[in-house]
Structure formats: C-alpha cells, structure tokens
Design an enzyme around this catalytic site. Structure first.
Site, PDB file in Angstrom:
ATOM      1  N   ARG A  67      18.764  -1.930   3.078  1.00 13.50           N
ATOM      2  CA  ARG A  67      17.996  -2.153   1.841  1.00 13.50           C
ATOM      3  C   ARG A  67      17.273  -3.498   1.887  1.00 13.50           C
ATOM      4  NH1 ARG A  67      20.233  -4.091  -2.663  1.00 13.50           N
ATOM      5  NH2 ARG A  67      22.238  -3.098  -2.240  1.00 13.50           N
ATOM      6  N   TYR A 120      -6.938   1.154 -10.858  1.00 12.60           N
ATOM      7  CA  TYR A 120      -6.187   2.400 -10.747  1.00 12.60           C
ATOM      8  C   TYR A 120      -5.309   2.537 -11.998  1.00 12.60           C
ATOM      9  CZ  TYR A 120      -2.287   5.355  -9.442  1.00 12.60           C
ATOM     10  OH  TYR A 120      -1.302   6.297  -9.459  1.00 12.60           O
ATOM     11  N   ASP A 216      -5.782  -5.427  -4.883  1.00 16.65           N
ATOM     12  CA  ASP A 216      -5.451  -4.087  -4.390  1.00 16.65           C
ATOM     13  C   ASP A 216      -6.547  -3.704  -3.389  1.00 16.65           C
ATOM     14  OD1 ASP A 216      -5.205  -1.324  -3.962  1.00 16.65           O
ATOM     15  OD2 ASP A 216      -4.315  -0.990  -5.941  1.00 16.65           O
ATOM     16  N   LYS A 241      -2.622   6.245   1.196  1.00 18.80           N
ATOM     17  CA  LYS A 241      -4.031   6.640   1.319  1.00 18.80           C
ATOM     18  C   LYS A 241      -4.524   6.445   2.765  1.00 18.80           C
ATOM     19  CE  LYS A 241      -4.013   7.186  -3.210  1.00 18.80           C
ATOM     20  NZ  LYS A 241      -2.672   7.377  -3.742  1.00 18.80           N
TER      21      LYS A 241
HETATM   22  C1  PLP Z   1      -6.229   1.974  -5.673  1.00 18.58           C
HETATM   23  C2  PLP Z   1      -4.830   2.503  -5.768  1.00 18.58           C
HETATM   24  N1  PLP Z   1      -3.800   1.639  -5.788  1.00 18.58           N
HETATM   25  C3  PLP Z   1      -2.534   2.079  -5.892  1.00 18.58           C
HETATM   26  C4  PLP Z   1      -2.228   3.415  -6.007  1.00 18.58           C
HETATM   27  C5  PLP Z   1      -0.801   3.855  -6.151  1.00 18.58           C
HETATM   28  O1  PLP Z   1      -0.297   4.243  -4.923  1.00 18.58           O
HETATM   29  P1  PLP Z   1       0.901   5.317  -4.729  1.00 18.58           P
HETATM   30  O2  PLP Z   1       0.383   6.625  -5.230  1.00 18.58           O
HETATM   31  O3  PLP Z   1       1.149   5.258  -3.266  1.00 18.58           O
HETATM   32  O4  PLP Z   1       2.058   4.848  -5.524  1.00 18.58           O
HETATM   33  C6  PLP Z   1      -3.265   4.339  -5.978  1.00 18.58           C
HETATM   34  C7  PLP Z   1      -2.972   5.790  -6.084  1.00 18.58           C
HETATM   35  O5  PLP Z   1      -3.844   6.600  -6.288  1.00 18.58           O
HETATM   36  C8  PLP Z   1      -4.604   3.874  -5.853  1.00 18.58           C
HETATM   37  O6  PLP Z   1      -5.654   4.719  -5.834  1.00 18.58           O
END
Ligand code: PLP
Length: 415
Positions: A67, A120, A216, A241
């Site tokens: 962990r 997001y 991000d 992604k």
């Molecule tokens: C720009 C962005 N950041 C974060 C996330 C969240 O990621 P996860 O679905 O892997 O938790 C997403 C999901 O669509 C996203 O498009």
C-alpha cells in the site's frame, strides 16, 4: 531441458544509455525496463507481492508493504516522472479522480481553490465535496480569461491579508503549510470546451501570490505539454486516457518536482488507501510505449476532421486548438508541441446531437477518451455537466482508424 545460452556473467550485456539522453518518443519505449543482462526479461514483471522482506526501521526499506510502495508501480512512476521533466518519480493512483482528490486535499482550511468552470466535471464535483469537509472556498473561473483569473487570485489573496509570502516560489513548498492562500487548478485544454489557458502567465501570477499551481495534463499528455516547465508545482493525469491508451484500464497519476509535496501526496495515497493494482499499472506502461505513434496518428486524424466539421453546414461551432481560427490556437501553439486529438463541435439542439451519437456505426458512442478507438458523446447527457456547456455540444475523441472511414461515418450521421 536445454538451457538457452547465457552470458557467463550476470552483468549487463552492454551499458544501457541514460534515459535523459533520449527524446521523449524514445524515452517512452526505453525507460522502465529491467536491468539489461543476457537472459534478463525485456519487460518488468507483474509483481503481485503485498509485503516485502524487511526488519528494523521500516521506513529505511524501499519496499515494505504494497500500500506504501511496490515494484509493480516503480517502472511506470519513473517513466512518468522523466516524461514530465521531474527529478522525482510520479505517484500512481487507483484512478484519475483519486489523484485529483489527493491533490485537492492539500488546499488548507480557510484557503481558496480557484478552478476552471469547465474543468472535467468530476474534478469540480470532487472539489466541492472536499471543500465542504475541509472548509475551504471554491472560486470558478474562465481559465482562458487571464485577467479574470488574476483578479480571482488577488481577491482570494486579499481575503487572507498578511498570508501571501513575500517570496511566492518559497510559499508553494506545500499547500498545507500555514500561510498558503490555496491552489490554482488549471486544466488546459479544458474538458469538454477545449479552452486553452495561458499556463506560463497564470503560474507566474499564482506563485507571486503564494498559491500552489496544479495542472490536469490529461488532454495534452507529457508529449505535447510539460506543465512543470511552464511553472506548475503539480501535474495530474487520468492515466485511463492517452497514457494507457486502450480503454482497458482505470488509473491516475501525479508528478511534482517538490520533495515536500511528493511526501504529502504519498501520505495521502497511503493513508486513504485506494491504490492501483499491479496489473493495471503494467498495462499502463505497456500502453505508454506506443503513445507517440498513437498520438501522431490521432492528431493527424483530428486535424483533418476538425477542418471538415468547421466547413459542414450542420455544425454551428467547432472547437479544436489546431484550427487557426480557434480562440486557443496561438496559446496552444506557443506552449504545446501539438494540438491533441479531442474536438468539440456544436449542433443546434440536444436532440440533433443525440441523434448523431446514435447514428454512427464506426465511432463508438461512449464516454471517456484517449483510446485507440474513436468515441463520440453529447456531453450534457451527464447531469453534472455545467449549464454553460451547450446542450448540442458533441465531444469527439479521435482515434487511430483510417481517416476516410471515420469521416464517411461521421458525415453520414450528420446528414
Ligand atoms: C481531464 C480529465 N481529468 C480527470 C479525469 C478523471 O479520470 P478517471 O476517470 O481516470 O478517474 C477525466 C475523466 O474523464 C478527465 O477527462
């Protein structure tokens, strides 16, 4: 059984080159491999051990309990750290949102999180929950409006007079430190509006005022944008992604160049405990190997499709930073190495957008993005998507299929 002929010594067959010698598209192929020796595996194993031999001071052991840290994560974490131009390895999390939540948890009580209105939507919802519990403020901004973001930073800083450090850079050692006014969250390009932030201007302004800056970088990937070079303190990824790239893994990651911040985030991961599984991380490293070629092809497809959509009579607006007329084009050209493979376009009603997503036969109607297969989605079908996202907005995640097949299918659906 005949054994393969091995070197008489277990030493490396030849000294491997240092990863820092390589361009990023070589780095992703070469990094995170086991020590080179005759008979050694080319790929790291999937290490399933939950505990590791250790005695005495448990913190002195590189691995003690899975962990906290495991060799199953190390190759991917090192690769991501190198790609994002940090001297420190990244930290892998069980999902992108787990990574986002860990970072947002660093905002101190009484501080402010400034976050794009069109980030997001999961990040925004998660931030609202954490803010409620941890008692900090949230201010949403149009991240492409630099003046407005700076005004929000000023206002949030003034709300805590005397708290802004004279030396902004020093103030961002840890967001949790007393005196930090909070965090600026940047997503660029944003999901799904594809707004482009002036990342260098915003990181400078935020750090001058003592704010920590997180970016991000999911849409761009480290091949197209390295936010630490643009002044950010923390980079976040939904590895789900582009990095993993095959729509078969849910995973997240964080990279920072600060030892103190990495420690805070490591503690956050260990203590909340929602960690990544060894197989998922192995798949992510496997997917990462082909990121450069996947992205090249997907971007070329996206560029051509964006141009065709922009000229299509059914389409009201096309957003793609690669289009010369796009509001984010100049900024993206200045701070990115490419424009990515996400397009948003708008038609004049929700019904028409839904009908298009239902009519395609090659594109897959599904949420998510960044896989080899092309996906299409009307974003406002998500109840949490902000009302400022048009009802008729369709987000395309352009994949690596044949361009003419993709266009023929989309054109037929538009008709
Ligand atoms: C720009 C962005 N950041 C974060 C996330 C969240 O990621 P996860 O679905 O892997 O938790 C997403 C999901 O669509 C996203 O498009």
């Amino acid at each position: 059984m005949t054994q393969p002929e091995l070197s008489t010594s277990s030493a490396a067959s030849s000294e491997p080159a240092a990863s820092s010698d390589f361009a990023p598209d070589t780095l992703i192929v070469e990094t995170g491999r086991p020590q080179r020796a005759y008979g050694a595996a080319v790929n790291p194993p999937i290490d399933l051990s939950s505990t590791f031999v250790s005695a005495g001071d448990i913190t002195a052991s590189p691995y003690a309990y899975a962990r906290f840290d495991t060799p199953a994560w190390t190759p991917f974490e090192e690769a991501l750290g190198q790609l994002e131009h940090s001297a420190l390895p990244g930290l892998v999390f069980g999902s992108g949102l787990a990574a986002i939540s860990a970072v947002i948890s660093l905002v101190p009580a009484g501080g402010t999180l400034i976050i794009p209105t069109h980030s997001y939507q999961g990040a925004l919802s998660s931030a609202e929950q954490i803010a409620g519990r941890q008692n900090f403020d949230i201010v949403t901004v149009d991240i492409s409006d630099t003046e407005a973001v700076i005004a929000a930073l000023d206002e949030a800083g003034h709300a805590r007079p005397g708290q802004v450090a004279a030396d902004g850079a020093a103030a961002s050692a840890s967001a949790g430190e007393a005196g930090s006014p909070g965090m600026l969250w940047i997503e660029s390009p944003t999901n799904p509006m594809l707004e482009v932030a002036d990342v260098p201007a915003l990181t400078t302004a935020a750090k001058d005022r003592g704010f920590l800056v997180s970016v991000d970088n999911t849409f761009a990937t480290p091949l197209l944008q390295t936010p630490l070079d643009l002044g950010a303190d923390i980079v976040v990824h939904s590895v789900t992604k582009y990095l993993a790239g095959h729509s078969d893994v849910v995973l997240g990651a964080v990279v920072t160049g600060s030892t103190a911040l990495r420690e805070d985030l490591h503690t956050e991961r260990s203590m909340r405990g929602g960690i990544a599984g060894p197989f998922e991380v192995w798949l992510a490293l496997r997917g990462l190997r082909t990121l450069a070629v996947r992205l090249d092809r997907a971007q070329a497809n996206a560029h051509a499709i964006a141009e065709r959509l922009a000229a299509h009579p059914t389409v009201v607006e096309t957003r793609y930073p690669g289009l010369p007329g796009d509001p984010g084009h100049a900024r993206a050209a200045a701070q990115m190495n490419g424009f990515g493979a996400i397009i948003s376009f708008t038609v004049d009603s929700a019904e028409k957008a839904t009908a298009i997503a239902e009519a395609v036969r090659l594109w897959t109607p599904a949420t998510s993005l960044g896989g080899v297969e092309s996906l299409i989605e009307r974003r406002r079908r998500h109840p949490a998507e902000p009302a400022t996202v048009p009802e008729g907005l369709i987000r395309l995640s352009v994949g690596i299929e044949n361009l003419e097949d993709l266009w023929a299918d989309l054109e037929a659906a538009l008709a």
